[in-house]
Write a protein that holds these residues in place. Structure first.
Motif, mmCIF file in Angstrom:
data_model
loop_
_atom_site.group_PDB
_atom_site.id
_atom_site.type_symbol
_atom_site.label_atom_id
_atom_site.label_comp_id
_atom_site.label_asym_id
_atom_site.label_seq_id
_atom_site.Cartn_x
_atom_site.Cartn_y
_atom_site.Cartn_z
ATOM 1 N N LYS A 59 0.694 -0.992 -0.016
ATOM 2 C CA LYS A 59 0.107 0.074 -0.007
ATOM 3 C C LYS A 59 0.838 1.327 0.035
ATOM 4 C CE LYS A 59 -3.745 -2.209 2.758
ATOM 5 N NZ LYS A 59 -4.426 -2.710 1.339
ATOM 6 N N LEU A 60 0.564 1.979 -0.683
ATOM 7 C CA LEU A 60 1.343 3.463 -1.027
ATOM 8 C C LEU A 60 0.624 4.426 -0.047
ATOM 9 C CD1 LEU A 60 2.134 3.956 -4.695
ATOM 10 C CD2 LEU A 60 3.412 2.735 -2.794
ATOM 11 N N THR A 61 1.504 5.141 0.803
ATOM 12 C CA THR A 61 1.090 6.167 1.966
ATOM 13 C C THR A 61 1.743 7.287 1.943
ATOM 14 O OG1 THR A 61 2.639 5.741 3.802
ATOM 15 C CG2 THR A 61 0.969 4.094 3.351
ATOM 16 N N ALA A 62 0.959 8.232 2.248
ATOM 17 C CA ALA A 62 1.555 9.605 2.291
ATOM 18 C C ALA A 62 1.121 10.462 3.570
ATOM 19 C CB ALA A 62 0.897 10.470 1.110
ATOM 20 N N LEU A 63 1.575 11.539 3.635
ATOM 21 C CA LEU A 63 1.199 12.385 4.888
ATOM 22 C C LEU A 63 0.571 13.486 4.733
ATOM 23 C CD1 LEU A 63 1.936 12.672 8.159
ATOM 24 C CD2 LEU A 63 4.132 13.620 7.413
ATOM 25 N N SER A 64 -0.424 14.232 5.338
ATOM 26 C CA SER A 64 -0.784 15.399 4.998
ATOM 27 C C SER A 64 -1.334 15.964 6.482
ATOM 28 C CB SER A 64 -1.968 15.084 3.988
ATOM 29 O OG SER A 64 -3.094 14.807 4.535
ATOM 30 N N ARG A 65 -1.530 17.329 6.260
ATOM 31 C CA ARG A 65 -1.739 18.259 7.667
ATOM 32 C C ARG A 65 -3.115 18.797 7.572
ATOM 33 N NH1 ARG A 65 3.299 21.405 6.341
ATOM 34 N NH2 ARG A 65 1.957 23.327 5.853
ATOM 35 N N GLY A 66 -4.053 17.811 7.811
ATOM 36 C CA GLY A 66 -5.531 18.169 7.912
ATOM 37 C C GLY A 66 -5.966 19.020 6.880
ATOM 38 N N ARG A 67 -6.695 20.149 7.220
ATOM 39 C CA ARG A 67 -7.283 21.255 6.372
ATOM 40 C C ARG A 67 -6.351 21.882 5.627
ATOM 41 N NH1 ARG A 67 -11.073 25.566 9.453
ATOM 42 N NH2 ARG A 67 -9.493 26.119 10.939
ATOM 43 N N ASN A 68 -5.116 21.931 6.352
ATOM 44 C CA ASN A 68 -3.942 22.796 5.821
ATOM 45 C C ASN A 68 -3.361 22.102 4.564
ATOM 46 O OD1 ASN A 68 -4.684 24.395 8.035
ATOM 47 N ND2 ASN A 68 -2.348 24.623 8.600
ATOM 48 N N LEU A 69 -3.342 20.643 4.482
ATOM 49 C CA LEU A 69 -3.049 19.744 3.512
ATOM 50 C C LEU A 69 -1.293 20.138 3.531
ATOM 51 C CD1 LEU A 69 -5.388 19.862 0.473
ATOM 52 C CD2 LEU A 69 -5.098 18.229 2.098
ATOM 53 N N TYR A 70 -0.714 20.889 2.807
ATOM 54 C CA TYR A 70 0.815 21.132 2.760
ATOM 55 C C TYR A 70 1.081 22.540 2.797
ATOM 56 C CZ TYR A 70 0.525 16.317 0.962
ATOM 57 O OH TYR A 70 0.127 15.091 1.170
ATOM 58 N N GLY A 71 -0.010 23.403 3.035
ATOM 59 C CA GLY A 71 0.357 24.930 3.113
ATOM 60 C C GLY A 71 0.207 25.432 4.488
ATOM 61 N N TYR A 72 -0.252 26.566 4.653
ATOM 62 C CA TYR A 72 -0.367 27.300 5.849
ATOM 63 C C TYR A 72 -1.784 27.668 6.288
ATOM 64 C CZ TYR A 72 4.834 26.919 6.861
ATOM 65 O OH TYR A 72 5.966 26.496 7.202
ATOM 66 N N ALA A 73 -2.564 28.112 5.172
ATOM 67 C CA ALA A 73 -3.809 28.132 5.222
ATOM 68 C C ALA A 73 -4.722 27.135 5.144
ATOM 69 C CB ALA A 73 -4.146 29.468 4.441
ATOM 70 N N PRO A 74 -5.716 27.278 6.044
ATOM 71 C CA PRO A 74 -6.874 25.940 5.717
ATOM 72 C C PRO A 74 -7.648 26.233 4.578
ATOM 73 C CG PRO A 74 -6.872 27.132 8.074
ATOM 74 C CD PRO A 74 -6.017 27.843 7.248
ATOM 75 N N TYR A 75 -7.893 25.088 3.872
ATOM 76 C CA TYR A 75 -8.476 25.103 2.661
ATOM 77 C C TYR A 75 -9.936 24.590 2.869
ATOM 78 C CZ TYR A 75 -3.642 25.323 0.669
ATOM 79 O OH TYR A 75 -2.432 25.818 0.132
ATOM 80 N N PRO A 76 -10.682 25.378 1.676
ATOM 81 C CA PRO A 76 -12.120 24.757 1.731
ATOM 82 C C PRO A 76 -12.188 23.168 1.304
ATOM 83 C CG PRO A 76 -11.687 26.106 -0.135
ATOM 84 C CD PRO A 76 -10.444 26.155 0.919
ATOM 85 N N ASP A 77 -13.578 22.675 1.507
ATOM 86 C CA ASP A 77 -13.690 21.308 1.199
ATOM 87 C C ASP A 77 -13.423 20.910 -0.162
ATOM 88 O OD1 ASP A 77 -14.032 21.042 3.988
ATOM 89 O OD2 ASP A 77 -16.335 20.556 3.822
ATOM 90 N N GLU A 78 -14.015 21.866 -1.066
ATOM 91 C CA GLU A 78 -13.658 21.532 -2.508
ATOM 92 C C GLU A 78 -12.360 21.386 -2.858
ATOM 93 O OE1 GLU A 78 -13.576 25.363 -5.123
ATOM 94 O OE2 GLU A 78 -15.127 25.827 -3.703
ATOM 95 N N ILE A 79 -11.193 22.171 -2.317
ATOM 96 C CA ILE A 79 -9.843 21.940 -2.726
ATOM 97 C C ILE A 79 -9.372 20.665 -1.982
ATOM 98 C CG2 ILE A 79 -7.607 22.766 -2.372
ATOM 99 C CD1 ILE A 79 -9.121 24.479 -4.113
ATOM 100 N N ILE A 80 -9.765 20.270 -0.661
ATOM 101 C CA ILE A 80 -9.304 19.030 0.048
ATOM 102 C C ILE A 80 -10.063 17.763 -0.768
ATOM 103 C CG2 ILE A 80 -9.607 17.687 2.152
ATOM 104 C CD1 ILE A 80 -9.823 20.542 3.541
ATOM 105 N N ASP A 81 -11.195 17.816 -1.273
ATOM 106 C CA ASP A 81 -11.881 16.987 -1.967
ATOM 107 C C ASP A 81 -11.173 16.670 -3.430
ATOM 108 O OD1 ASP A 81 -14.201 14.922 -1.937
ATOM 109 O OD2 ASP A 81 -14.391 15.778 -3.742
ATOM 110 N N GLY A 82 -10.758 17.834 -4.123
ATOM 111 C CA GLY A 82 -10.273 17.612 -5.392
ATOM 112 C C GLY A 82 -8.617 17.050 -5.184
#
Length: 631
Positions: free
Chosen positions: A79-102
Motif C-alpha cells: 500500500k502506498l501511503t502519504a502524509l498530510s496536515r489536515g485541512r492545511n494539506l501542505y500549506g499554511y492556510a486552511p483550505y475549503p472542502d472543495e480543494i481538499i476533496d479535489g
C-alpha cells in the motif's frame, strides 16, 4: 503479544526527508523500485510531507508523476501511503472542502492507498474533511495523534506579595507555581477516540520529535490496544536516542504496525532500521512477512543514492554494512539484543536505553543528539532555528531562543511542536530573542503565521489563549477562526509569451498552484515555457523567465532614481502586493516573502510611489537583492 507485525517502510519519503533534505530524484527512486515490488512491505510511505514541494522546488519534477511512477513500479504489492496536515494539506492556510476533496480524488487516482492525516494542534475538527474525502475515493484514513510533551518552564518560582487587611504590603514570599500537565495519556486517548468516531481506519502514535521514551510508549500502546478497535501504528525518530528502544517496546506491547527505514537511510534523524527490528522479531518469534533478500538489494541502491546525495547528508555518517541474513553477530552483540528484550520485560528503561545505544554504537549509527534531547524540540525545528540565527549572524543567542520556546508556546496556546506549529513557534522564539537583544518588545513584528495561530485560524489550541495577549498580537481579544467561505483561489493567468496558454493546464496543475503558490508558479511557468520553446526546438531552464527579465534590465541600463527595498533575508517571493504607479505608505506591506517555511510581510521603509517591481511570485531571492524601487 502479536505474532505478526506489519512494517511501513519510510525510506522514500520520511527517510530521505529526515536525512537528505528530500533531494532524492525520480531516477534514484526508479533504480530501487523493482526490488520494492519483491520486498512485500505492508505499506510504503512515498509521498506527502515535503516531497511535493521539494521535487518541484529543487528537482524540477512533477509531484503527481512521482506518485504515479511508484504506483506503476510496485504494482499494488504494498500500500502506498502519504502524509498530510489536515485541512492545511501542505500549506499554511486552511483550505475549503472543495480543494481538499479535489486533492484526495487526484491522489487516490494517482495510486495513493493510505493517507496519514494529522493536525498540528491535535484539533480533530481539522481532519474531518480529509477523513471523509480519502474514504470517499476508496482510500484508508490513518489518523495520527501527535505526541508532544509539556514544556519545562523557567518561571515556575514567582514572588507573591502578602497584604494586610488595609491593603498594605507586609511581606513578599517566593512560591512555586505548579502547572498541571496537559499532555497526559488520557489526553492522547481521547483524541484517538474522537478520530475513530470520525471513521479512522488506523491510529498512529506520531512522535515526530523522537522525544517519546520507552516507558511512555509502554503506557500509551497498552492503553490504545485496550481501548481502541482499530490497528495501532507507532512512528518515531532516533535523534535524541529513544528511537530503537521505543520501537522495541511498542512491538512487545502489541502494536500492530511500526515505521522503519532501510539500513543506509535509518538512524540519526530518521526512524530505526528494519534490519535491527528483524533481529529483534526473530528472537521474539514475531513474523514480519518482509522479503529481507529484496530489502538487501534495495539497500545497495539506497547506499549509492546516499553517496550521490552527500551534499545534503545531515549526518554524513554511514552505518557499518550489515545484512541480517548473511552476517553473524558477535556473541556479545547478539547478547545485547537479548538484554534489550529482558529490559523491556522488566520495565527497566535505563538499562534498555543503555543496551540499545550500545547496539547502535556497534553498527556505527550516530550518537544521540543531546542538544535536541535537552531542548525537547524536534530536530528539524532545532536546525531551522540554527539556520535562521546564522542568517542574522546571531548564533550567540541560540540558548536564549531555546529558553524562550516554553513561554512562546504557552502564550500561543501550548501547540504541539510539529509542522507547521514547530516552525511557527521556533521562528517566533528566534525573532523574540533578537527583539530582546536589540531592545525591542518580545513580540515586535510577529510573523503572519504566528498572528494566525494566536487569532484562532489554525484551530483550537490545547489550552486557551489569554484574551489580552490575543489582542496584543492580533488587535482583537476575540478568537476568530478561519472562515473558508471567503477563500479565493489562486490566479491562473494566461501566458501570452508562451502562446496564450494557461499557467495551470489541468486540475492537477491547479492543485499544485493552490497548495504551493510560490513554488508552483515558478515551476509551472518553466514547464509551460519549455513546452512552448520545444515547438521551435529550443529548450530552456525553469528559471529563464527571471534571467531574461534581468538581462533585459541590464541591456536597457535602467537608471535607478528611487530608493530600493531589498530582501532582508533569502527566500521565495510568495506574493507582490503593489504595482508600478501605486502609492505606498511607510510600513505598508509591499510583498510577502516565504523564508524558512514562514510567510513574512516585507514593509516599505519609505512613503512614495512604486517606480519598479523587480521580482514576481516564485522568484528565489538572495539577502540584499533589490525587490522594489520607490520614489
Amino acid at each position: 503479544m502479536s505474532k505478526k507485525l506489519l512494517i511501513r517502510d519510510l525510506s522514500l519519503r520520511d527517510g530521505q526527508q529526515s536525512s537528505f533534505a528530500t533531494r532524492m530524484s525520480q531516477a534514484q527512486v526508479d533504480r530501487v523500485l523493482p526490488y520494492y515490488k519483491d520486498a512485500n512491505f505492508y505499506a510504503m510511505e512515498v509521498w506527502g510531507g515535503a516531497v511535493p514541494d521539494s521535487v518541484m522546488r529543487y528537482l524540477g519534477e512533477n509531484p503527481w508523476h512521482r506518485l504515479e511512477k511508484i504506483s506503476e513500479g510496485v504494482e499494488g504489492v504494498s500500500k502506498l501511503t502519504a502524509l498530510s496536515r489536515g485541512r492545511n494539506l501542505y500549506g499554511y492556510a486552511p483550505y475549503p472542502d472543495e480543494i481538499i476533496d479535489g486533492f484526495f480524488k487526484n491522489a487516490v487516482s494517482s495510486g495513493l492507498n493510505i493517507m496519514r492525516i494529522f493536525d498540528a494542534l491535535n484539533d480533530v475538527n481539522n481532519i474531518k474533511s480529509s477523513v471523509k474525502s480519502i474514504k470517499k475515493y476508496g482510500g484508508m484514513a490513518d489518523c495520527a495523534v501527535c505526541y508532544t510533551i509539556d514544556p519545562k518552564y523557567d518561571d515556575e518560582v514567582k514572588v507573591v506579595e502578602k497584604k494586610s487587611f488595609f491593603g498594605l504590603v507586609t511581606k513578599k514570599e517566593k512560591v512555586v507555581v505548579k502547572r498541571e500537565n496537559v499532555f497526559t495519556d488520557q489526553y492522547f486517548l481521547n483524541k484517538a477516540k474522537e478520530m475513530v468516531a470520525l471513521g479512522a481506519d488506523m491510529i498512529t502514535i506520531k512522535d515526530m520529535s523522537g522525544l517519546i521514551p520507552p516507558s511512555r510508549v509502554a503506557s500509551l500502546v497498552t492503553l490504545f490496544k485496550k481501548e481502541l478497535d482499530v490497528p495501532i501504528d507507532f512512528h518515531t525518530h532516533c535523534t535524541p536516542g529513544f528511537g530503537l528502544a521505543s520501537v522495541l517496546t511498542a512491538i512487545m506491547k502489541g502494536v500492530d504496525v511500526v515505521d522503519t527505514n532501510i539500513w543506509y537511510f535509518s538512524g540519526g534523524p530518521a526512524a530505526p532500521a528494519i534490519e535491527l527490528i528483524y533481529v529483534f522479531c526473530k528472537k521474539l518469534g514475531i513474523e514480519i512477512d518482509v522479503n529481507m533478500e529484496a530489502v538487501a538489494k534495495i539497500n545497495e541502491g539506497l547506499k549509492v543514492a546516499r553517496e550521490e546525495l552527500a551534499a545534503f547528508d545531515t549526518g554524513k555518517q554511514f552505518p557499518n554494512p550489515f545484512n541480517p541474513l548473511t552476517d553473524t553477530l558477535p556473541a556479545n552483540i547478539d547478547k545485547e539484543f537479548d538484554n534489550a528484550i529482558e529490559a523491556v520485560k522488566a520495565g527497566n528503561e535505563t538499562a534498555l536505553l543503555a543496551v540499545c545505544h550500545a547496539i547502535e554504537a556497534y553498527f556505527g549509527f550516530p550518537k544521540p543528539n543531546d542538544l535536541v534531547r535537552k531542548a525537547e524540540v524536534p530536530g528539524g525545528m532545532y536546525t531551522n532555528m540554527v539556520a535562521q540565527l546564522k542568517q542574522f549572524n546571531s548564533m550567540d543567542i541560540l540558548e536564549d531562543a531555546l529558553k524562550l520556546i516554553p513561554s512562546v508556546r504557552l502564550d500561543s496556546g501550548l501547540p504541539p511542536l510539529v509542522t507547521p506549529t514547530s516552525q511557527i513557534v521556533g521562528a517566533q522564539a528566534v525573532a523574540s530573542a533578537l527583539n530582546i537583544k536589540n531592545g525591542r518588545p518580545k513580540y515586535a513584528n510577529p510573523s503572519n503565521q504566528f498572528i494566525a495561530l494566536v487569532k484562532g485560524e489554525y484551530g483550537k489550541t490545547p489550552v486557551e489563549i489569554d484574551p489580552k495577549f490575543r489582542e496584543q498580537i492580533t488587535g482583537s481579544p476575540q478568537e476568530i477562526p478561519y472562515d473558508t467561505s471567503g477563500y479565493k483561489r489562486q490566479n491562473n493567468p494566461t501566458l501570452p509569451e508562451f502562446g496564450n496558454v494557461k499557467l495551470a493546464k489541468d486540475e492537477k496543475d491547479e492543485l499544485l498552484l493552490e497548495l504551493f503558490p510560490a513554488v508552483a508558479t515558478g515551476y509551472l511557468k518553466g514547464i509551460r515555457e519549455n513546452e512552448f520553446k520545444s515547438q521551435t526546438q529550443v529548450v530552456v531552464g525553469t528559471n529563464s523567465t527571471k534571467t531574461a527579465i534581468k538581462e533585459k534590465q541590464e541591456e536597457e541600463k535602467v537608471e535607478i532614481t528611487g530608493k530600493l527595498l531589498k530582501a532582508p533575508l533569502p527566500g521565495t517571493v510568495f506574493k507582490v502586493l503593489v504595482n508600478v504607479g501605486d502609492t505606498i505608505k511607510e510600513d505598508e506591506s509591499a510583498l510577502i516573502l516565504e523564508a524558512m517555511k514562514m510567510e513574512n510581510n516585507i514593509p516599505s521603509e519609505w512613503a512614495g510611489t512604486v517606480l519598479n517591481v523587480y521580482v514576481q511570485p516564485g522568484d528565489v531571492v538572495k539577502e540584499g537583492e533589490p525587490l522594489i524601487e520607490i520614489g
